[in-house]
Design a protein around this motif. Structure first.
Motif, PDB file in Angstrom:
ATOM      1  N   ARG A  85     -26.892  14.643  -6.133  1.00 25.05           N
ATOM      2  CA  ARG A  85     -26.098  14.941  -4.954  1.00 25.05           C
ATOM      3  C   ARG A  85     -25.413  16.286  -5.139  1.00 25.05           C
ATOM      4  NH1 ARG A  85     -22.297  10.266  -2.575  1.00 25.05           N
ATOM      5  NH2 ARG A  85     -24.338   9.251  -2.754  1.00 25.05           N
ATOM      6  N   GLU A  86     -25.432  17.114  -4.096  1.00 26.66           N
ATOM      7  CA  GLU A  86     -24.822  18.436  -4.195  1.00 26.66           C
ATOM      8  C   GLU A  86     -23.821  18.669  -3.070  1.00 26.66           C
ATOM      9  OE1 GLU A  86     -27.315  21.840  -3.720  1.00 26.66           O
ATOM     10  OE2 GLU A  86     -28.316  21.069  -1.929  1.00 26.66           O
ATOM     11  N   TYR A  87     -22.833  19.450  -3.387  1.00 24.20           N
ATOM     12  CA  TYR A  87     -21.775  19.799  -2.450  1.00 24.20           C
ATOM     13  C   TYR A  87     -22.311  20.728  -1.362  1.00 24.20           C
ATOM     14  CZ  TYR A  87     -17.615  22.387  -0.933  1.00 24.20           C
ATOM     15  OH  TYR A  87     -16.638  23.004  -0.204  1.00 24.20           O
ATOM     16  N   VAL A  88     -21.840  20.513  -0.133  1.00 24.55           N
ATOM     17  CA  VAL A  88     -22.249  21.347   0.992  1.00 24.55           C
ATOM     18  C   VAL A  88     -21.050  22.104   1.580  1.00 24.55           C
ATOM     19  CG1 VAL A  88     -23.225  21.363   3.316  1.00 24.55           C
ATOM     20  CG2 VAL A  88     -24.183  19.837   1.562  1.00 24.55           C
ATOM     21  N   ALA A  89     -20.021  21.365   1.983  1.00 19.40           N
ATOM     22  CA  ALA A  89     -18.894  22.011   2.650  1.00 19.40           C
ATOM     23  C   ALA A  89     -17.690  21.084   2.631  1.00 19.40           C
ATOM     24  CB  ALA A  89     -19.249  22.367   4.096  1.00 19.40           C
ATOM     25  N   ALA A  90     -16.508  21.678   2.817  1.00 13.12           N
ATOM     26  CA  ALA A  90     -15.282  20.893   2.856  1.00 13.12           C
ATOM     27  C   ALA A  90     -14.290  21.551   3.788  1.00 13.12           C
ATOM     28  CB  ALA A  90     -14.685  20.753   1.463  1.00 13.12           C
ATOM     29  N   ILE A  91     -13.365  20.730   4.275  1.00 10.81           N
ATOM     30  CA  ILE A  91     -12.325  21.225   5.165  1.00 10.81           C
ATOM     31  C   ILE A  91     -11.021  20.513   4.806  1.00 10.81           C
ATOM     32  CG2 ILE A  91     -12.920  19.520   6.958  1.00 10.81           C
ATOM     33  CD1 ILE A  91     -12.217  21.734   9.032  1.00 10.81           C
ATOM     34  N   LYS A  92      -9.942  21.261   4.764  1.00 10.38           N
ATOM     35  CA  LYS A  92      -8.660  20.679   4.399  1.00 10.38           C
ATOM     36  C   LYS A  92      -8.080  19.867   5.554  1.00 10.38           C
ATOM     37  CE  LYS A  92      -7.141  23.570   0.596  1.00 10.38           C
ATOM     38  NZ  LYS A  92      -6.041  24.400   0.031  1.00 10.38           N
ATOM     39  N   ARG A  93      -6.991  19.164   5.261  1.00 17.12           N
ATOM     40  CA  ARG A  93      -6.404  18.200   6.190  1.00 17.12           C
ATOM     41  C   ARG A  93      -6.162  18.762   7.579  1.00 17.12           C
ATOM     42  NH1 ARG A  93      -4.028  18.019   1.399  1.00 17.12           N
ATOM     43  NH2 ARG A  93      -4.043  16.106   0.182  1.00 17.12           N
ATOM     44  N   ASN A  94      -5.560  19.946   7.639  1.00 15.93           N
ATOM     45  CA  ASN A  94      -5.189  20.474   8.955  1.00 15.93           C
ATOM     46  C   ASN A  94      -6.301  21.319   9.589  1.00 15.93           C
ATOM     47  OD1 ASN A  94      -5.160  22.797   7.468  1.00 15.93           O
ATOM     48  ND2 ASN A  94      -2.987  23.225   7.729  1.00 15.93           N
ATOM     49  N   ARG A 115      -8.376  16.011  -3.599  1.00 15.16           N
ATOM     50  CA  ARG A 115      -9.301  17.073  -3.947  1.00 15.16           C
ATOM     51  C   ARG A 115     -10.026  17.615  -2.729  1.00 15.16           C
ATOM     52  NH1 ARG A 115     -12.531  13.473  -8.127  1.00 15.16           N
ATOM     53  NH2 ARG A 115     -12.151  12.052  -6.377  1.00 15.16           N
ATOM     54  N   VAL A 116     -10.434  18.870  -2.842  1.00 21.96           N
ATOM     55  CA  VAL A 116     -11.257  19.482  -1.807  1.00 21.96           C
ATOM     56  C   VAL A 116     -12.241  20.405  -2.497  1.00 21.96           C
ATOM     57  CG1 VAL A 116      -9.607  21.364  -1.433  1.00 21.96           C
ATOM     58  CG2 VAL A 116     -11.226  20.773   0.361  1.00 21.96           C
ATOM     59  N   GLY A 117     -13.495  20.365  -2.040  1.00 31.77           N
ATOM     60  CA  GLY A 117     -14.512  21.183  -2.675  1.00 31.77           C
ATOM     61  C   GLY A 117     -15.516  20.351  -3.436  1.00 31.77           C
ATOM     62  N   ALA A 118     -16.172  20.973  -4.387  1.00 31.23           N
ATOM     63  CA  ALA A 118     -17.295  20.337  -5.081  1.00 31.23           C
ATOM     64  C   ALA A 118     -16.889  19.114  -5.897  1.00 31.23           C
ATOM     65  CB  ALA A 118     -17.985  21.346  -5.972  1.00 31.23           C
ATOM     66  N   THR A 119     -15.620  18.988  -6.247  1.00 33.09           N
ATOM     67  CA  THR A 119     -15.182  17.856  -7.070  1.00 33.09           C
ATOM     68  C   THR A 119     -14.665  16.689  -6.247  1.00 33.09           C
ATOM     69  OG1 THR A 119     -12.952  18.743  -7.287  1.00 33.09           O
ATOM     70  CG2 THR A 119     -14.558  19.374  -8.968  1.00 33.09           C
ATOM     71  N   MET A 120     -14.644  16.825  -4.936  1.00 27.23           N
ATOM     72  CA  MET A 120     -14.068  15.761  -4.123  1.00 27.23           C
ATOM     73  C   MET A 120     -15.022  14.593  -4.016  1.00 27.23           C
ATOM     74  SD  MET A 120     -14.363  17.497  -0.328  1.00 27.23           S
ATOM     75  CE  MET A 120     -13.272  16.303   0.412  1.00 27.23           C
ATOM     76  N   GLY A 121     -14.454  13.439  -3.623  1.00 28.50           N
ATOM     77  CA  GLY A 121     -15.305  12.270  -3.485  1.00 28.50           C
ATOM     78  C   GLY A 121     -14.564  10.969  -3.644  1.00 28.50           C
ATOM     79  N   GLY A 122     -13.629  10.694  -2.717  1.00 29.03           N
ATOM     80  CA  GLY A 122     -12.910   9.428  -2.770  1.00 29.03           C
ATOM     81  C   GLY A 122     -13.706   8.333  -2.087  1.00 29.03           C
ATOM     82  N   TYR A 123     -13.746   8.397  -0.771  1.00 28.21           N
ATOM     83  CA  TYR A 123     -14.531   7.458   0.022  1.00 28.21           C
ATOM     84  C   TYR A 123     -15.812   8.150   0.500  1.00 28.21           C
ATOM     85  CZ  TYR A 123     -10.144   4.878   0.225  1.00 28.21           C
ATOM     86  OH  TYR A 123      -8.997   4.207  -0.093  1.00 28.21           O
ATOM     87  N   TRP A 124     -16.881   7.351   0.619  1.00 33.99           N
ATOM     88  CA  TRP A 124     -18.184   7.890   1.028  1.00 33.99           C
ATOM     89  C   TRP A 124     -18.778   7.098   2.183  1.00 33.99           C
ATOM     90  CZ3 TRP A 124     -20.192  12.249  -1.179  1.00 33.99           C
ATOM     91  CH2 TRP A 124     -19.607  12.679  -2.378  1.00 33.99           C
ATOM     92  N   GLY A 125     -19.528   7.805   3.023  1.00 29.44           N
ATOM     93  CA  GLY A 125     -20.317   7.148   4.051  1.00 29.44           C
ATOM     94  C   GLY A 125     -21.659   6.724   3.491  1.00 29.44           C
TER      95      GLY A 125
END
Length: 120
Positions: free
Chosen positions: A44-53, A101-111
């Motif tokens: 699995r590879e990171y694609v994109a992330a967006i912060k809370r706001n 976390r945000v970015g390539a290391t994130m991953g709490g809940y998953w679809g």
């Protein structure tokens, strides 16, 4: 917590596709959101992330300039607009939510993932 991805499908190279991820069971505006993907036989590879706001976004080099991540906190939904798709973008795309976390290391809940197939 439930994350449900929508919008995958079969497209041709150069086409566009928009993925959606609807979240429930969490305070959506408190979570950083991200997209990852996994191609057959690959990790699995990171694609994109967006912060809370929604003010800050980040992208993997492989999709920078072609993909756009956005969110609508009022709808508990995060999107991934994918333009100029390439066959190498073929993968199962996963949505993730992470409070810290945000970015390539994130991953709490998953679809559960949605398949994107790009034909040449």
């Amino acid at each position: 917590v439930q994350l449900v991805e929508f919008g995958g499908g079969l497209v041709q190279a150069g086409d566009s596709l928009r993925l959606s991820c609807a979240a429930s069971g969490l305070i959506f505006s408190s979570y950083n959101m991200g997209w990852f993907r996994q191609a057959p036989g690959k990790e699995r590879e990171y694609v994109a992330a967006i912060k809370r706001n929604g003010a800050t976004t980040d992208y993997a080099d492989s999709v920078k300039g072609r993909f756009t991540i956005s969110r609508e906190n009022a709808k508990n939904t995060v999107y991934l607009q994918m333009d100029s798709l390439k066959p190498e973008d073929t993968a199962v795309y996963y949505c993730t939510a992470d409070r810290l976390r945000v970015g390539a290391t994130m991953g709490g809940y998953w679809g559960q993932g949605t398949q994107v197939t790009v034909s040449s």
